[in-house]
Scaffold this motif. Structure first.
Motif: not given
Length: 124
Positions: A48-62
């Motif tokens: 649960p925490a990992r998928s949220t952090s992955d989506s946040n990291a992807l959003g920040q990269a974009f």
């Protein structure tokens, strides 16, 4: 014709209450094994925490890539306009692209939090 509401097993015999009890027991043990496997898997992966952090990291990269690309594109457009208006064919585009690159890097550093934004000094 057979009654569709009555259940029968493979041999055409009707199940007895002991068969139902065995089936319920097997179903309960399977449910317990599934719960145990799910708990063990959640301990090892922490999904649960990992998928949220992955989506946040992807959003920040974009966001960071958009900050950089927008500076370069804006510099290119301004350079092209300078070339068209003043007739200094490649030089306006080259200089403004370099300025756009610098502006994109500055925006990138500000968005990443590595550089503080410009502030106005207020005299008190």
């Amino acid at each position: 014709m057979a009654d569709p509401t009555k259940r029968s097993d493979e041999n055409g015999k009707e199940p007895s209450s002991s068969d139902d009890a065995n089936l319920k027991a097997r179903l309960k043990s399977l449910d317990a094994q599934l719960d145990q496997a799910t708990a063990q898997r959640s301990k090892t992966t922490g999904s649960p925490a990992r998928s949220t952090s992955d989506s946040n990291a992807l959003g920040q990269a974009f966001r960071l890539s958009a900050e950089f690309v927008s500076g370069v594109v804006a510099g290119g457009i301004v350079g092209w306009l300078v070339d068209r208006l003043f007739g200094v064919s490649p030089w306006g585009l080259i200089i403004c692209l370099m300025l756009g690159f610098c502006a994109g890097m500055l925006n990138l550093l500000r968005a990443a939090g590595l550089l503080k934004g410009a502030r106005y000094d207020q005299k008190q």
